[in-house]
Design a protein around this motif. Structure first.
Motif, PDB file in Angstrom:
ATOM      1  N   LEU A  41      29.828  -9.885 -56.504  1.00  0.00           N
ATOM      2  CA  LEU A  41      30.726  -9.609 -57.628  1.00  0.00           C
ATOM      3  C   LEU A  41      32.146 -10.083 -57.336  1.00  0.00           C
ATOM      4  CD1 LEU A  41      29.428  -6.062 -58.568  1.00  0.00           C
ATOM      5  CD2 LEU A  41      29.609  -7.999 -60.151  1.00  0.00           C
ATOM      6  N   ALA A  42      32.639  -9.807 -56.135  1.00  0.00           N
ATOM      7  CA  ALA A  42      34.002 -10.215 -55.782  1.00  0.00           C
ATOM      8  C   ALA A  42      34.136 -11.737 -55.774  1.00  0.00           C
ATOM      9  CB  ALA A  42      34.391  -9.637 -54.422  1.00  0.00           C
ATOM     10  N   GLU A  43      33.141 -12.429 -55.246  1.00  0.00           N
ATOM     11  CA  GLU A  43      33.202 -13.896 -55.225  1.00  0.00           C
ATOM     12  C   GLU A  43      33.144 -14.457 -56.648  1.00  0.00           C
ATOM     13  OE1 GLU A  43      30.984 -17.819 -53.363  1.00  0.00           O
ATOM     14  OE2 GLU A  43      30.512 -15.857 -52.524  1.00  0.00           O
ATOM     15  N   PHE A  44      32.272 -13.886 -57.466  1.00  0.00           N
ATOM     16  CA  PHE A  44      32.186 -14.328 -58.857  1.00  0.00           C
ATOM     17  C   PHE A  44      33.517 -14.099 -59.567  1.00  0.00           C
ATOM     18  CE2 PHE A  44      31.614 -13.529 -63.347  1.00  0.00           C
ATOM     19  CZ  PHE A  44      30.895 -14.639 -63.744  1.00  0.00           C
ATOM     20  N   ALA A  45      34.087 -12.918 -59.365  1.00  0.00           N
ATOM     21  CA  ALA A  45      35.359 -12.591 -60.017  1.00  0.00           C
ATOM     22  C   ALA A  45      36.440 -13.580 -59.607  1.00  0.00           C
ATOM     23  CB  ALA A  45      35.781 -11.171 -59.666  1.00  0.00           C
ATOM     24  N   GLU A  46      36.485 -13.907 -58.327  1.00  0.00           N
ATOM     25  CA  GLU A  46      37.502 -14.854 -57.865  1.00  0.00           C
ATOM     26  C   GLU A  46      37.346 -16.205 -58.563  1.00  0.00           C
ATOM     27  OE1 GLU A  46      39.490 -16.546 -53.791  1.00  0.00           O
ATOM     28  OE2 GLU A  46      37.474 -15.709 -53.669  1.00  0.00           O
ATOM     29  N   ARG A  47      36.126 -16.687 -58.667  1.00  0.00           N
ATOM     30  CA  ARG A  47      35.892 -17.978 -59.324  1.00  0.00           C
ATOM     31  C   ARG A  47      36.220 -17.918 -60.821  1.00  0.00           C
ATOM     32  NH1 ARG A  47      32.170 -21.557 -56.297  1.00  0.00           N
ATOM     33  NH2 ARG A  47      32.092 -20.696 -54.210  1.00  0.00           N
ATOM     34  N   ALA A  48      35.809 -16.841 -61.464  1.00  0.00           N
ATOM     35  CA  ALA A  48      36.091 -16.699 -62.893  1.00  0.00           C
ATOM     36  C   ALA A  48      37.592 -16.583 -63.132  1.00  0.00           C
ATOM     37  CB  ALA A  48      35.358 -15.478 -63.458  1.00  0.00           C
ATOM     38  N   LEU A  49      38.268 -15.806 -62.305  1.00  0.00           N
ATOM     39  CA  LEU A  49      39.715 -15.656 -62.442  1.00  0.00           C
ATOM     40  C   LEU A  49      40.424 -16.986 -62.211  1.00  0.00           C
ATOM     41  CD1 LEU A  49      40.157 -12.226 -60.635  1.00  0.00           C
ATOM     42  CD2 LEU A  49      40.654 -12.690 -63.054  1.00  0.00           C
ATOM     43  N   GLN A  50      39.957 -17.761 -61.238  1.00  0.00           N
ATOM     44  CA  GLN A  50      40.551 -19.074 -60.987  1.00  0.00           C
ATOM     45  C   GLN A  50      40.406 -19.978 -62.206  1.00  0.00           C
ATOM     46  OE1 GLN A  50      38.511 -20.391 -57.478  1.00  0.00           O
ATOM     47  NE2 GLN A  50      39.903 -19.342 -56.090  1.00  0.00           N
ATOM     48  N   GLN A  51      39.241 -19.944 -62.829  1.00  0.00           N
ATOM     49  CA  GLN A  51      39.002 -20.775 -64.003  1.00  0.00           C
ATOM     50  C   GLN A  51      39.889 -20.345 -65.165  1.00  0.00           C
ATOM     51  OE1 GLN A  51      36.941 -23.480 -64.517  1.00  0.00           O
ATOM     52  NE2 GLN A  51      36.554 -23.508 -62.324  1.00  0.00           N
ATOM     53  N   LEU A  52      39.991 -19.042 -65.387  1.00  0.00           N
ATOM     54  CA  LEU A  52      40.829 -18.549 -66.479  1.00  0.00           C
ATOM     55  C   LEU A  52      42.306 -18.830 -66.210  1.00  0.00           C
ATOM     56  CD1 LEU A  52      38.999 -15.196 -67.265  1.00  0.00           C
ATOM     57  CD2 LEU A  52      39.024 -17.267 -68.661  1.00  0.00           C
TER      58      LEU A  52
END
Length: 157
Positions: A41-52
């Motif tokens: 979840l933390a890794e996914f969040a980091e990638r999603a946040l980077q994209q946004l």
């Protein structure tokens, strides 16, 4: 991060949002060497946040053709993105490997954080649209490959 890990993260956020305890128990149980759900979840969040954040930065640079570095360094959206990603990683590292409650809480907070960077109100039924959008990005490889950026309005379900 693999597409399967991305889908697992999105499924956990959805299960947490719907308060589906059975799905969360299933998703928390790692299979054949899978990483603990909190770390996924933390890794996914980091990638999603980077994209946004990248989409926000692109739209901001388009508006301010000569934007100076100081202005970007003080941007509240970019600052919030870094703080959220750091918080999620620290939280995931303190969660026990099979801790369903910690994973559920983290998943829900990530979803609320991502909603906060869009025009989706976390109390709104449109969260389902955000989950669907995240799932589409997981399926098309956006989060796993770090390729392509959602356009500035893509997260605005």
């Amino acid at each position: 991060m693999t597409p399967d890990q991305c889908l697992r993260a999105v499924a956990a956020m959805e299960a947490s949002w719907k308060r589906d305890a059975q799905a969360l128990v299933t998703l928390t149980r790692p299979v054949d060497g899978e990483a603990p759900l909190a770390l996924v979840l933390a890794e996914f969040a980091e990638r999603a946040l980077q994209q946004l954040a990248a989409a926000h930065l692109d739209s901001r640079l388009a508006q301010e053709a000569g934007a100076c570095e100081e202005s970007l360094r003080n941007d509240p959206v970019l600052t919030a993105t870094v703080l959220l990603a750091t918080t999620y990683h620290c939280w995931s590292e303190t969660a026990a490997e099979h801790d369903v409650l910690a994973a559920a809480s983290l998943a829900r907070c990530i979803l609320i954080g991502l909603a906060g960077l869009t025009d989706v109100d976390p109390a709104d039924e449109r969260v389902e649209e955000l989950i669907a959008w995240l799932r589409e990005r997981a399926l098309d490889g956006t989060w796993s490959e770090q390729q392509g950026r959602p356009d500035a309005d893509a997260g605005r379900a």
